[in-house]
Design an enzyme around this catalytic site. Structure first.
Site, PDB file in Angstrom:
ATOM      1  CG  HIS A 118      -2.085   0.908   1.122  1.00 12.97           C
ATOM      2  ND1 HIS A 118      -3.366   0.486   1.407  1.00 12.97           N
ATOM      3  CD2 HIS A 118      -2.195   2.198   0.768  1.00 12.97           C
ATOM      4  CE1 HIS A 118      -4.212   1.495   1.243  1.00 12.97           C
ATOM      5  NE2 HIS A 118      -3.500   2.555   0.848  1.00 12.97           N
ATOM      6  CB  VAL A 119       1.874   3.549  -2.761  1.00  9.27           C
ATOM      7  CG1 VAL A 119       0.553   4.152  -3.129  1.00  9.27           C
ATOM      8  CG2 VAL A 119       3.010   4.513  -3.024  1.00  9.27           C
ATOM      9  CG  HIS A 120       3.006   4.424   3.099  1.00  7.52           C
ATOM     10  ND1 HIS A 120       3.068   3.114   2.693  1.00  7.52           N
ATOM     11  CD2 HIS A 120       4.003   4.576   4.000  1.00  7.52           C
ATOM     12  CE1 HIS A 120       4.050   2.491   3.331  1.00  7.52           C
ATOM     13  NE2 HIS A 120       4.640   3.369   4.128  1.00  7.52           N
ATOM     14  CG  MET A 121       4.807  11.613   1.178  1.00  9.16           C
ATOM     15  SD  MET A 121       6.223  11.633   0.093  1.00  9.16           S
ATOM     16  CE  MET A 121       5.438  12.195  -1.418  1.00  9.16           C
ATOM     17  CG  HIS A 122       7.592   7.241   5.171  1.00 12.90           C
ATOM     18  ND1 HIS A 122       7.375   6.707   6.413  1.00 12.90           N
ATOM     19  CD2 HIS A 122       7.503   6.215   4.289  1.00 12.90           C
ATOM     20  CE1 HIS A 122       7.171   5.407   6.294  1.00 12.90           C
ATOM     21  NE2 HIS A 122       7.234   5.084   5.014  1.00 12.90           N
TER      22      HIS A 122
END
Length: 160
Positions: A118-122
């Site tokens: 599940h792609v996500h931005m830190h």
């Protein structure tokens, strides 16, 4: 070897619920945003504190749609992800006064993705000296603020 004692961490570690399924799908489906550390819900994405932060204030911007591929995000998802990243940085600047930021999307386990499907931005705030001998020599990271306190501060500072 020197020991660092943080007995309050044991209760936290033992109490963390390990959900089955994708955490980025399970958490927004629940109704308790504070327990799930969700700071904001947008149309396509939400903002959530990282339960295992690199630094105090480490959060993530996550699309609701389950996909591992950044390239599969539609224009609305990409636009909102980056708009919420910008808002998140502003909230962190106003409340924590960092000297810089690391922004990143880890694609795949080999790239460091803890949740690879599940792609996500830190969004990780940084301060001069925040990387010191502790993680290098002792395999220990010191996070000086509780997640509950960080959540409260960010939630109060989040724009309407």
């Amino acid at each position: 070897m020197k020991k660092i004692f943080a007995p309050w961490r044991a209760a936290y570690i033992q109490s963390v619920e390990k959900p089955s399924g994708c955490i980025f799908c399970v958490f927004p489906a629940r109704e308790d945003d504070e327990d799930n550390l969700i700071l904001f819900r947008g149309e396509n994405c939400f903002v959530i504190l990282n339960r295992y932060p690199y630094n105090s204030g480490h959060l993530m911007v996550v699309p609701y749609r389950h996909t591992a591929e950044y390239g599969s995000l539609n224009p609305g998802e990409v636009a909102e992800m980056h708009r919420l990243t910008s808002i998140s940085m502003d909230v962190i600047k106003r409340t924590m006064n960092p000297e810089g930021f690391n922004l990143g999307i880890n694609i795949g386990k080999v790239a460091g993705a803890g949740v690879a499907d599940h792609v996500h931005m830190h969004v990780v705030p940084r301060w001069n000296g925040d990387t010191n001998f502790m993680p290098v020599m002792g395999d220990v990271r010191v996070v000086p603020q509780s997640l509950e306190e960080t959540y409260r501060i960010f939630k109060e500072a989040w724009p309407d």
